[in-house]
Design an enzyme around this catalytic site. Structure first.
Site, PDB file in Angstrom:
ATOM      1  N   ASP A 130     -26.468 -57.627 -78.762  1.00 56.97           N
ATOM      2  CA  ASP A 130     -26.675 -57.964 -77.352  1.00 56.97           C
ATOM      3  C   ASP A 130     -26.729 -59.476 -77.133  1.00 56.97           C
ATOM      4  O   ASP A 130     -26.987 -60.253 -78.061  1.00 56.97           O
ATOM      5  CB  ASP A 130     -27.996 -57.370 -76.856  1.00 56.97           C
ATOM      6  CG  ASP A 130     -27.949 -55.860 -76.686  1.00 56.97           C
ATOM      7  OD1 ASP A 130     -26.962 -55.244 -77.134  1.00 56.97           O
ATOM      8  OD2 ASP A 130     -28.910 -55.296 -76.131  1.00 56.97           O
ATOM      9  N   HIS A 136     -29.094 -58.781 -82.058  1.00 54.09           N
ATOM     10  CA  HIS A 136     -28.658 -59.769 -81.069  1.00 54.09           C
ATOM     11  C   HIS A 136     -27.797 -60.845 -81.721  1.00 54.09           C
ATOM     12  O   HIS A 136     -28.116 -61.317 -82.816  1.00 54.09           O
ATOM     13  CB  HIS A 136     -29.861 -60.435 -80.397  1.00 54.09           C
ATOM     14  CG  HIS A 136     -30.679 -59.504 -79.548  1.00 54.09           C
ATOM     15  ND1 HIS A 136     -31.583 -58.617 -80.090  1.00 54.09           N
ATOM     16  CD2 HIS A 136     -30.704 -59.319 -78.207  1.00 54.09           C
ATOM     17  CE1 HIS A 136     -32.148 -57.924 -79.108  1.00 54.09           C
ATOM     18  NE2 HIS A 136     -31.633 -58.328 -77.953  1.00 54.09           N
TER      19      HIS A 136
END
Length: 277
Positions: free
Chosen positions: A103, A244
């Site tokens: 992400d 991430h």
């Protein structure tokens, strides 16, 4: 005198027959299997069978908890697990699939490092990219796609989509799709925040909401060892792993990813993009 005694005996026998007939008639009318006072083995068996059958309770609806009844619960993406393999429950066997997701990118420092590690292990992933980041780094968006990975939307500016008006929500989705160069097939709402309005807005566009199973919490920077341990200990067939590649210092994530790919690959896992993205 002998005649009178004989007549009395005949009358008593007739009375007994009449009484027994009346009892059996009443029992038959009530649907029982035998006389209530039966004392032989057959009678005891019938009595035991009747008493051992509990009365069936009246049907009634089972109350549902608010969480079960709510229509706005987060839903994990549709994944297609492989058929069961030999080796027993809880054991990792060759051929299992896990889904790595990243992400908050693309980020010019961290995304290339993630892509390099994935390529080294012949692994593919799904990147949920923020619109502002994609607009600022279109070359990285193209690089992610060219490497065989999938890209999903992650809002325009990492807003909580459940707090937006319908026009604001539509604007977030539209601007993100434009920055990605094409409409994504799946969307990961920031913070995993999804309600009925968000789900409706996403699915009405032919897209799906994609969440996760294994949360590394790598954004807290707990150290590469802790991040890797979280993934390795909780990943199973079909797990969707949240990491991430943007949004801050992701050095711990990159270091952990190397360990994750090495350890899980050695256990027979392969890594693919989410099938609905």
């Amino acid at each position: 005198m002998s005649v009178r005694r004989t007549a009395a005996a005949v009358l008593a026998a007739a009375t007994t027959l009449v009484t027994a007939s009346a009892v059996w008639t009443a029992v038959a009318a009530n649907g029982a299997e035998g006389p209530p006072t039966s004392s032989g083995p057959a009678g005891r068996a019938r009595s035991t069978s009747a008493s051992a059958t509990p009365a069936r309770p009246a049907a009634h609806p089972v109350p549902r908890s608010p969480a079960a009844a709510a229509d706005d619960r987060p839903t994990r993406p549709q994944v297609r697990p492989l058929p069961p393999t030999a080796g027993g429950a809880g054991r990792t066997t060759p051929g299992r699939i896990a889904y790595l997701t990243f992400d908050d990118g693309p980020d010019p420092r961290w995304t290339p490092q993630v892509l390099g590690l994935l390529a080294r292990y012949d692994a593919h992933a799904t990147f949920f990219e923020i619109g502002t980041q994609a607009a600022a780094h279109p070359d990285l968006v193209r690089q992610v796609r060219a490497a065989g990975h999938r890209i999903g939307g992650h809002s325009w500016d990492h807003s909580d989509l459940t707090r937006l008006t319908p026009p604001q929500l539509a604007d977030q989705l539209d601007r993100t799709a434009a920055a990605l160069g094409e409409a994504p097939r799946c969307v990961r709402p920031p913070f995993g925040a999804v309600d009925r309005d968000v789900r409706t807005a996403v699915t009405s566009r032919g897209e799906s909401v994609a969440l996760w199973d294994v949360d590394t919490r790598d954004w807290t920077r707990p150290g590469a060892k802790a991040i890797a341990a979280e993934v390795i200990s909780h990943t199973k067939q079909g797990s969707v792993i949240l990491m991430h590649d943007g949004g801050g210092d992701r050095s711990h994530t990159v270091q952990a990813l190397d360990q994750v790919l090495r350890r899980l690959s050695s256990k027979g896992y392969r890594f693919e993009p989410l099938p609905d993205c």
